[in-house]
Design a protein around this motif. Structure first.
Motif, mmCIF file in Angstrom:
data_model
loop_
_atom_site.group_PDB
_atom_site.id
_atom_site.type_symbol
_atom_site.label_atom_id
_atom_site.label_comp_id
_atom_site.label_asym_id
_atom_site.label_seq_id
_atom_site.Cartn_x
_atom_site.Cartn_y
_atom_site.Cartn_z
ATOM 1 N N ILE A 92 4.088 16.931 53.641
ATOM 2 C CA ILE A 92 4.168 17.705 52.397
ATOM 3 C C ILE A 92 5.601 17.728 51.883
ATOM 4 N N ALA A 93 6.535 18.005 52.785
ATOM 5 C CA ALA A 93 7.939 18.102 52.395
ATOM 6 C C ALA A 93 8.470 16.776 51.867
ATOM 7 N N ALA A 94 8.128 15.687 52.539
ATOM 8 C CA ALA A 94 8.620 14.373 52.111
ATOM 9 C C ALA A 94 8.133 14.045 50.701
ATOM 10 N N TRP A 95 6.864 14.337 50.432
ATOM 11 C CA TRP A 95 6.317 14.062 49.095
ATOM 12 C C TRP A 95 6.953 14.959 48.047
ATOM 13 N N GLN A 96 7.106 16.237 48.401
ATOM 14 C CA GLN A 96 7.642 17.191 47.432
ATOM 15 C C GLN A 96 9.079 16.849 47.061
ATOM 16 N N VAL A 97 9.885 16.511 48.045
ATOM 17 C CA VAL A 97 11.288 16.183 47.782
ATOM 18 C C VAL A 97 11.382 14.884 46.984
ATOM 19 N N ALA A 98 10.547 13.910 47.327
ATOM 20 C CA ALA A 98 10.586 12.634 46.601
ATOM 21 C C ALA A 98 10.223 12.800 45.132
ATOM 22 N N ASN A 99 9.507 13.868 44.798
ATOM 23 C CA ASN A 99 9.052 14.072 43.426
ATOM 24 C C ASN A 99 9.751 15.232 42.728
ATOM 25 N N MET A 100 10.863 15.673 43.267
ATOM 26 C CA MET A 100 11.642 16.711 42.597
ATOM 27 C C MET A 100 12.358 16.114 41.387
ATOM 28 N N ALA A 101 12.268 16.793 40.269
ATOM 29 C CA ALA A 101 12.897 16.315 39.041
ATOM 30 C C ALA A 101 14.377 16.656 39.032
ATOM 31 N N ALA A 102 15.149 15.824 38.364
ATOM 32 C CA ALA A 102 16.580 16.081 38.232
ATOM 33 C C ALA A 102 16.813 17.253 37.277
ATOM 34 N N ASP A 103 17.887 17.958 37.511
ATOM 35 C CA ASP A 103 18.328 19.044 36.635
ATOM 36 C C ASP A 103 17.216 20.072 36.426
ATOM 37 N N ARG A 104 16.576 20.455 37.510
ATOM 38 C CA ARG A 104 15.514 21.465 37.461
ATOM 39 C C ARG A 104 15.712 22.446 38.605
ATOM 40 N N LEU A 105 15.540 23.722 38.327
ATOM 41 C CA LEU A 105 15.634 24.747 39.357
ATOM 42 C C LEU A 105 14.320 24.813 40.135
ATOM 43 N N TYR A 106 14.414 24.823 41.453
ATOM 44 C CA TYR A 106 13.244 25.012 42.303
ATOM 45 C C TYR A 106 13.446 26.288 43.108
ATOM 46 N N LEU A 107 12.564 27.247 42.896
ATOM 47 C CA LEU A 107 12.590 28.508 43.612
ATOM 48 C C LEU A 107 11.623 28.371 44.776
ATOM 49 N N ILE A 108 12.172 28.234 45.982
ATOM 50 C CA ILE A 108 11.368 27.885 47.151
ATOM 51 C C ILE A 108 11.108 29.138 47.975
ATOM 52 N N GLY A 109 9.834 29.510 48.047
ATOM 53 C CA GLY A 109 9.437 30.751 48.697
ATOM 54 C C GLY A 109 9.473 30.672 50.211
ATOM 55 N N PRO A 110 9.184 31.804 50.861
ATOM 56 C CA PRO A 110 9.224 31.867 52.320
ATOM 57 C C PRO A 110 8.032 31.179 52.968
ATOM 58 N N GLY A 111 8.194 30.858 54.257
ATOM 59 C CA GLY A 111 7.111 30.257 55.021
ATOM 60 C C GLY A 111 7.565 29.005 55.754
ATOM 61 N N SER A 112 6.806 28.626 56.771
ATOM 62 C CA SER A 112 7.182 27.458 57.569
ATOM 63 C C SER A 112 6.946 26.149 56.813
ATOM 64 N N THR A 113 5.934 26.110 55.953
ATOM 65 C CA THR A 113 5.682 24.887 55.192
ATOM 66 C C THR A 113 6.790 24.644 54.181
ATOM 67 N N THR A 114 7.202 25.687 53.484
ATOM 68 C CA THR A 114 8.296 25.541 52.531
ATOM 69 C C THR A 114 9.626 25.330 53.255
ATOM 70 N N ALA A 115 9.742 25.870 54.469
ATOM 71 C CA ALA A 115 10.954 25.621 55.255
ATOM 72 C C ALA A 115 11.113 24.130 55.548
ATOM 73 N N ALA A 116 10.000 23.425 55.696
ATOM 74 C CA ALA A 116 10.062 21.980 55.939
ATOM 75 C C ALA A 116 10.661 21.251 54.742
ATOM 76 N N ILE A 117 10.443 21.790 53.530
ATOM 77 C CA ILE A 117 11.043 21.186 52.338
ATOM 78 C C ILE A 117 12.556 21.331 52.389
ATOM 79 N N MET A 118 13.032 22.505 52.768
ATOM 80 C CA MET A 118 14.474 22.712 52.894
ATOM 81 C C MET A 118 15.059 21.813 53.987
#
Length: 245
Positions: A92-118
């Motif tokens: 999930i994290a690999a896909w999400q990071v690969a598809n993050m848009a430039a110059d956009r704010l991402y507010l990443i909530g709590p949890g172990s799944t979202t922690a993998a994105i960080m």
């Protein structure tokens, strides 16, 4: 908006049609019942009429549509028939990071799944808080509601919220992430809410909808509906947030 074509007896070249009217009904029934239904892009094609007049049969490409489709459970992270939580979160994290848009704010909530994105971004994470990221850089760690509101209001960038569901309960907002105030959620808009969760977590809900409890009944009603849920690497399902009550 996901679309599914119902075949009506003519030759079709598009990938957006079910194999039969019954199959379309089966798919929509699963969707209505809260089953795990995938979603993906399919080509919209039709016969090239001009070529056909010259006895050449070929299709013409018109574009793509999001199409709900049957998906094999745990297709991306199948290990001995069961889903591995860490591998699912990594996918999930690999896909999400690969598809993050430039110059956009991402507010990443709590949890172990979202922690993998960080972790994929190689940034420090506040496991029980909200971190704000832009262009792969940490803008603010452990931001409270007032800080999030100031960032969203004061930025010329568009913003997205990334949240996961609480296992067993299905809450997306209102349990452990009250930093996402009604004002912040409204300002960002439901179309910019990204839900990430392993399929096993969604399946554990036993077809019950995801839940929101923002302390704003009107917003809770507005947030109800179908959402794409990122469940793996280039793997998404359609699942609903239920209306209050």
């Amino acid at each position: 908006l996901p679309v599914i074509g119902v075949p009506a007896g003519v030759k079709m070249h598009s990938g957006v049609f079910a194999v039969s009217p019954e199959a379309a009904g089966e798919l929509l029934g699963r969707l209505a019942a809260g089953g795990l239904v995938g979603v993906g892009l399919q080509e919209v094609r039709d016969i090239d009429e001009q070529a056909f007049r010259q006895n050449i049969v070929r299709s013409q490409f018109y574009g793509q549509l999001q199409v709900p489709s049957d998906t094999r459970f745990l297709q991306q992270t199948k290990i001995g028939g069961r889903e591995d939580d860490e591998l699912a979160a990594a996918d999930i994290a690999a896909w999400q990071v690969a598809n993050m848009a430039a110059d956009r704010l991402y507010l990443i909530g709590p949890g172990s799944t979202t922690a993998a994105i960080m972790a994929e971004l190689q940034l420090p994470n506040t496991l029980l808080g909200v971190d704000v990221v832009r262009d792969g850089q940490l803008v603010r760690a452990d931001a409270d509601g007032q800080t999030l509101w100031a960032l969203v209001q004061g930025s010329v960038c568009q913003a997205s919220i990334i949240v996961t569901a609480i296992g067993g309960q299905g809450h997306v907002f209102g349990r452990g992430n009250q930093q996402f105030t009604p004002e912040v959620i409204r300002a960002i808009g439901k179309e910019n809410i990204i839900i990430v969760a392993a399929k096993a977590k969604i399946a554990a809900l036993a077809s019950r909808p995801l839940l929101v409890d923002t302390n704003d009944a009107g917003l809770d009603r507005d947030l109800a509906g179908l959402y794409e849920v990122n469940t793996g690497y280039d793997d998404r399902i359609l699942y609903r947030i239920g209306a209050p009550g």
